[in-house]
Design a protein around this motif. Structure first.
Motif, mmCIF file in Angstrom:
data_model
loop_
_atom_site.group_PDB
_atom_site.id
_atom_site.type_symbol
_atom_site.label_atom_id
_atom_site.label_comp_id
_atom_site.label_asym_id
_atom_site.label_seq_id
_atom_site.Cartn_x
_atom_site.Cartn_y
_atom_site.Cartn_z
ATOM 1 N N LYS A 1 0.835 -1.202 0.000
ATOM 2 C CA LYS A 1 0.000 0.000 0.000
ATOM 3 C C LYS A 1 0.871 1.255 0.000
ATOM 4 O O LYS A 1 2.025 1.231 0.453
ATOM 5 C CB LYS A 1 -0.908 0.023 1.235
ATOM 6 C CG LYS A 1 -1.940 -1.092 1.300
ATOM 7 C CD LYS A 1 -3.113 -0.826 0.369
ATOM 8 C CE LYS A 1 -4.210 -1.859 0.554
ATOM 9 N NZ LYS A 1 -5.384 -1.591 -0.304
ATOM 10 N N ASN B 1 -7.465 0.974 -6.289
ATOM 11 C CA ASN B 1 -8.177 0.905 -5.013
ATOM 12 C C ASN B 1 -7.845 2.099 -4.110
ATOM 13 O O ASN B 1 -7.471 1.941 -2.942
ATOM 14 C CB ASN B 1 -7.850 -0.408 -4.287
ATOM 15 C CG ASN B 1 -8.761 -0.669 -3.097
ATOM 16 O OD1 ASN B 1 -9.912 -0.233 -3.075
ATOM 17 N ND2 ASN B 1 -8.239 -1.375 -2.098
ATOM 18 N N GLN C 1 -8.480 4.912 -1.571
ATOM 19 C CA GLN C 1 -9.441 5.104 -0.497
ATOM 20 C C GLN C 1 -9.092 6.359 0.289
ATOM 21 O O GLN C 1 -7.927 6.577 0.638
ATOM 22 C CB GLN C 1 -9.440 3.898 0.451
ATOM 23 C CG GLN C 1 -9.832 2.595 -0.205
ATOM 24 C CD GLN C 1 -9.797 1.428 0.758
ATOM 25 O OE1 GLN C 1 -9.182 1.489 1.819
ATOM 26 N NE2 GLN C 1 -10.464 0.345 0.400
ATOM 27 N N LEU D 1 -9.092 8.244 3.680
ATOM 28 C CA LEU D 1 -9.152 7.856 5.091
ATOM 29 C C LEU D 1 -9.634 8.976 6.000
ATOM 30 O O LEU D 1 -10.140 8.696 7.087
ATOM 31 C CB LEU D 1 -7.776 7.376 5.575
ATOM 32 C CG LEU D 1 -7.184 6.136 4.915
ATOM 33 C CD1 LEU D 1 -5.981 5.650 5.712
ATOM 34 C CD2 LEU D 1 -8.197 5.025 4.751
ATOM 35 N N SER E 1 -0.809 -1.564 10.588
ATOM 36 C CA SER E 1 -2.201 -1.478 11.007
ATOM 37 C C SER E 1 -2.661 -0.034 11.204
ATOM 38 O O SER E 1 -3.866 0.234 11.201
ATOM 39 C CB SER E 1 -2.422 -2.256 12.304
ATOM 40 O OG SER E 1 -1.714 -1.655 13.388
ATOM 41 N N LYS E 2 -1.695 0.897 11.373
ATOM 42 C CA LYS E 2 -2.022 2.296 11.633
ATOM 43 C C LYS E 2 -1.131 3.210 10.817
ATOM 44 O O LYS E 2 -0.071 2.800 10.337
ATOM 45 C CB LYS E 2 -1.861 2.623 13.128
ATOM 46 C CG LYS E 2 -2.761 1.824 14.051
ATOM 47 C CD LYS E 2 -2.504 2.183 15.511
ATOM 48 C CE LYS E 2 -3.390 1.366 16.436
ATOM 49 N NZ LYS E 2 -3.145 1.698 17.862
ATOM 50 N N ASN F 1 -6.362 4.176 12.070
ATOM 51 C CA ASN F 1 -6.235 2.819 11.563
ATOM 52 C C ASN F 1 -6.122 2.840 10.045
ATOM 53 O O ASN F 1 -6.652 3.735 9.384
ATOM 54 C CB ASN F 1 -7.441 1.968 11.978
ATOM 55 C CG ASN F 1 -7.452 1.641 13.455
ATOM 56 O OD1 ASN F 1 -6.457 1.831 14.157
ATOM 57 N ND2 ASN F 1 -8.579 1.151 13.941
ATOM 58 N N ALA F 2 -5.480 1.840 9.494
ATOM 59 C CA ALA F 2 -5.243 1.815 8.049
ATOM 60 C C ALA F 2 -6.529 1.685 7.242
ATOM 61 O O ALA F 2 -6.520 1.946 6.030
ATOM 62 C CB ALA F 2 -4.290 0.685 7.698
ATOM 63 N N ASP F 3 -7.627 1.322 7.904
ATOM 64 C CA ASP F 3 -8.915 1.267 7.211
ATOM 65 C C ASP F 3 -9.730 2.538 7.405
ATOM 66 O O ASP F 3 -10.884 2.620 6.973
ATOM 67 C CB ASP F 3 -9.719 0.049 7.660
ATOM 68 C CG ASP F 3 -10.085 0.074 9.146
ATOM 69 O OD1 ASP F 3 -9.752 1.070 9.839
ATOM 70 O OD2 ASP F 3 -10.700 -0.901 9.622
ATOM 71 N N GLY F 4 -9.147 3.539 8.065
ATOM 72 C CA GLY F 4 -9.822 4.825 8.233
ATOM 73 C C GLY F 4 -10.602 4.973 9.521
ATOM 74 O O GLY F 4 -11.188 6.032 9.774
ATOM 75 N N THR F 5 -10.605 3.962 10.372
ATOM 76 C CA THR F 5 -11.333 4.039 11.640
ATOM 77 C C THR F 5 -10.407 4.507 12.768
ATOM 78 O O THR F 5 -9.193 4.492 12.643
ATOM 79 C CB THR F 5 -11.929 2.667 12.019
ATOM 80 O OG1 THR F 5 -10.861 1.711 12.161
ATOM 81 C CG2 THR F 5 -12.881 2.186 10.939
#
Length: 223
Positions: free
Chosen positions: A19, A41, A43, A45, A63-64, A82-86
């Motif tokens: 990534k 892909n 995204q 964040l 993870s972050k 977090n790497a997923d935006g949370t």
């Protein structure tokens, strides 16, 4: 990798090589984005109105992501997400320029540079800054350097035992590359290049060398 009319800045590749985190204003504000290394892909964040997100860096386990953001008042603070935006967290919150975050190899701390965190007389980041650490959960801010000089661009060695950084804390007031142990002691100067500010140091994977930007190219020096 990207072909967009927006400004897209400061890419940071994840440790597993899959990534890329970067800053972009493709949706109006300078926010944090991630994408695959082939550019796919994409995204978004963050959605931080009136903040300018920059200097993303991945945690050791990917993870972050830590980053600094410039607010409308001109001050910068350190965040993690977090790497997923949370689970976005504000890790520093004051009238200072907290910037250039770097994760410890254990992932428990984030190192950063700041100009006037505890000293109102330090008002110019270019002329006077120190290195600090903050817990990855926020709080526990500690000095690593504490002097009337430029100290910035710090990076942990792969084993976490040393820090490389740039400083002009020397008799000739030149910006040079230094190393010190993880608590700030045993400082050693690695370069002595007059008339040019050596900058942006980074470690070799085995921790034996430091690569940096010099007067007319990139250089290495034994650590």
């Amino acid at each position: 990798i990207t072909d967009h009319p927006a400004a897209e800045l400061k890419p940071a590749i994840s440790n597993d090589g899959k990534k890329i985190a970067f800053s972009s204003d493709r949706n109006g504000d300078h926010d944090l984005y991630v994408m695959n290394t082939d550019g796919g892909n994409v995204q978004r964040l963050t959605q931080l109105s009136n903040l300018y997100v920059i200097n993303a860096t991945w945690s050791p386990d990917d993870s972050k992501i830590a980053f600094n953001a410039v607010g409308p008042n001109g001050y910068q603070n350190i965040y993690s997400i977090n790497a997923d935006g949370t689970n976005r967290k504000l890790l520093t919150d004051d009238e200072a320029n907290d910037a250039l975050p770097s994760w410890s190899p254990s992932g428990s701390k984030i190192m950063f540079s700041s100009d006037d965190r505890f000293d109102a007389s330090k008002t110019d980041y270019a002329d006077n800054s120190d290195i600090f650490t903050v817990s990855e959960t926020g709080g526990g801010i500690q000095f690593v350097t504490e002097n009337d000089a430029v100290n910035r661009s710090a990076r942990w060695s792969p084993d976490g035992s040393q820090l490389v950084f740039v400083s002009n804390d020397n008799s000739d007031n030149e910006i040079e590359i230094f190393v010190m142990n993880g608590s700030g002691g045993n400082r050693q100067r690695l370069t002595n290049n007059s008339y040019y500010a050596d900058d942006h140091p980074s470690w070799s994977p085995d921790g034996s060398k430091v690569v940096f930007e010099g007067e007319d190219g990139l250089y290495t020096v034994p650590a």
